[in-house]
Scaffold this active site. Structure first.
Site, PDB file in Angstrom:
ATOM      1  N   ARG A   1      -0.754  -9.187  13.012  1.00 57.24           N
ATOM      2  CA  ARG A   1      -1.289  -8.111  12.159  1.00 57.24           C
ATOM      3  C   ARG A   1      -2.157  -8.687  11.051  1.00 57.24           C
ATOM      4  O   ARG A   1      -3.178  -8.103  10.687  1.00 57.24           O
ATOM      5  CB  ARG A   1      -0.136  -7.298  11.563  1.00 57.24           C
ATOM      6  CG  ARG A   1       0.474  -6.341  12.583  1.00 57.24           C
ATOM      7  CD  ARG A   1       1.849  -5.863  12.160  1.00 57.24           C
ATOM      8  NE  ARG A   1       1.859  -5.084  10.953  1.00 57.24           N
ATOM      9  CZ  ARG A   1       2.956  -4.838  10.237  1.00 57.24           C
ATOM     10  NH1 ARG A   1       4.112  -5.338  10.604  1.00 57.24           N
ATOM     11  NH2 ARG A   1       2.888  -4.097   9.152  1.00 57.24           N
TER      12      ARG A   1
ATOM     13  N   LYS B   1       0.842  -1.209   0.000  1.00 55.26           N
ATOM     14  CA  LYS B   1       0.000   0.000   0.000  1.00 55.26           C
ATOM     15  C   LYS B   1       0.875   1.255   0.000  1.00 55.26           C
ATOM     16  O   LYS B   1       0.647   2.179  -0.768  1.00 55.26           O
ATOM     17  CB  LYS B   1      -0.891   0.055   1.259  1.00 55.26           C
ATOM     18  CG  LYS B   1      -1.832  -1.115   1.418  1.00 55.26           C
ATOM     19  CD  LYS B   1      -2.701  -0.971   2.658  1.00 55.26           C
ATOM     20  CE  LYS B   1      -1.919  -0.999   3.966  1.00 55.26           C
ATOM     21  NZ  LYS B   1      -1.242  -2.300   4.226  1.00 55.26           N
TER      22      LYS B   1
ATOM     23  N   ARG C   1      11.258  -2.255  11.155  1.00 60.18           N
ATOM     24  CA  ARG C   1      10.211  -1.767  12.051  1.00 60.18           C
ATOM     25  C   ARG C   1       9.981  -2.738  13.205  1.00 60.18           C
ATOM     26  O   ARG C   1      10.043  -3.951  13.023  1.00 60.18           O
ATOM     27  CB  ARG C   1       8.902  -1.578  11.269  1.00 60.18           C
ATOM     28  CG  ARG C   1       8.790  -0.204  10.657  1.00 60.18           C
ATOM     29  CD  ARG C   1       7.657  -0.053   9.684  1.00 60.18           C
ATOM     30  NE  ARG C   1       6.405  -0.676  10.080  1.00 60.18           N
ATOM     31  CZ  ARG C   1       5.315  -0.650   9.331  1.00 60.18           C
ATOM     32  NH1 ARG C   1       5.320  -0.039   8.159  1.00 60.18           N
ATOM     33  NH2 ARG C   1       4.215  -1.243   9.749  1.00 60.18           N
TER      34      ARG C   1
ATOM     35  N   ARG D   1      -9.447   1.512   8.489  1.00 60.67           N
ATOM     36  CA  ARG D   1      -9.022   0.153   8.783  1.00 60.67           C
ATOM     37  C   ARG D   1     -10.102  -0.629   9.504  1.00 60.67           C
ATOM     38  O   ARG D   1      -9.926  -1.805   9.804  1.00 60.67           O
ATOM     39  CB  ARG D   1      -7.830   0.245   9.708  1.00 60.67           C
ATOM     40  CG  ARG D   1      -6.595  -0.376   9.154  1.00 60.67           C
ATOM     41  CD  ARG D   1      -5.544  -0.225  10.225  1.00 60.67           C
ATOM     42  NE  ARG D   1      -4.398  -0.983   9.932  1.00 60.67           N
ATOM     43  CZ  ARG D   1      -3.361  -0.522   9.261  1.00 60.67           C
ATOM     44  NH1 ARG D   1      -3.363   0.686   8.776  1.00 60.67           N
ATOM     45  NH2 ARG D   1      -2.327  -1.293   9.078  1.00 60.67           N
TER      46      ARG D   1
END
Ligand code: AP5
Ligand code: MG
Length: 214
Positions: A171, A13, A160, A88
């Protein structure tokens, strides 16, 4: 042009949103980048968001929605924007819809970058991110010119905190439970477009340009 990027964590994305922003001259707005900048700067918002992000959970809507609505009210958003990582959840999408309706506006396209779960974990472990400017690299697919350094701003590249494999699995679960229902939500509005995110990134972008127009 108002665009929403949908897709699993690591689907690309952010990569595609930056390319859209460059080509069409609209701001790229990533709620994830906004939270990471706040974490880096040690703000109260950052401290709160980090508690959720490190576990692969969503930051509560109360914290997220206001930031996003404030950002899209900025002057540089008047001709459109590309949203990456927002909405989201269905409540987030409803709040955005309501805010746009008050301005007599709607979302033009929700682009779903479709990548199966199997491909995701592999991609995430190779990703390196610049927390200063938001640029993203991949050790194999998009290496920086100098290892560990951002081509764009010269700052340090990091893995990250939420890209550890166990957090990525969490996730993905959160994505399927809370975010995937948005695909039907935008499909019912007639603005959903799906692109095959397993192609090389230039080909994914070509598919998006076909949808948006040159
Ligand atoms: P966020 O930063 O939005 O993370 P995410 O959705 O998990 O998505 P990623 O940024 O990990 O992936 P991406 O799809 O942008 O992929 P990328 O282009 O980097 O959110 C992080 C956290 O913040 C959330 O977990 C949540 O806690 C919180 N949050 C954010 N927004 C929120 C909201 N609205 N509500 C509540 N909480 C929120 O690509 C991935 C890698 O693959 C890169 O290395 C890239 O170089 C490579 N790559 C990209 N495309 C290709 C390709 N076609 N082929 C090969 N490699 C590719
Ligand atoms: Mg991203």
């Amino acid at each position: 042009m108002k665009i929403i990027m949908l897709g699993a964590p690591g689907a690309g994305k952010g990569t595609q949103a930056k390319m859209i922003a460059d080509k069409y001259g609209v701001p790229h707005i990533s709620t994830g980048d906004i939270f990471r900048a706040n974490i880096k700067n040690g703000t109260e918002l950052g401290t709160e968001a980090k508690k959720y992000m490190d576990q692969g959970l969503l930051v509560p809507d109360e914290l997220t929605v206001k930031i996003l609505l404030d950002r899209v009210a900025d002057q540089d958003c008047k001709d459109g924007y590309v949203l990456d990582g927002f909405p989201r959840t269905i409540p987030q999408a409803q709040v955005l819809d309501k805010a746009l309706a008050q301005l007599n506006e709607t979302i033009d396209y929700a682009i779903d970058v479709d990548v199966p779960d199997e491909n995701i974990v592999k991609r995430m472990s190779g990703r390196r991110a610049c927390l200063a400017c938001g640029a993203t690299y991949h050790m194999e697919h998009v290496p920086p010119k100098m290892e560990g350094t951002c081509d764009r701003c010269g700052k340090e590249l990091v893995l990250r905190d939420d890209d550890k494999p166990e957090t990525v699995l969490n996730r993905l679960k959160v994505y399927h439970d809370q975010t995937q229902p948005l695909i039907d939500f935008y499909s019912e509005k007639g603005v959903l477009r799906t692109v095959d995110g397993t192609q090389p990134m230039e080909d994914v972008f070509r598919s998006i340009v076909k949808i948006l127009g040159a």
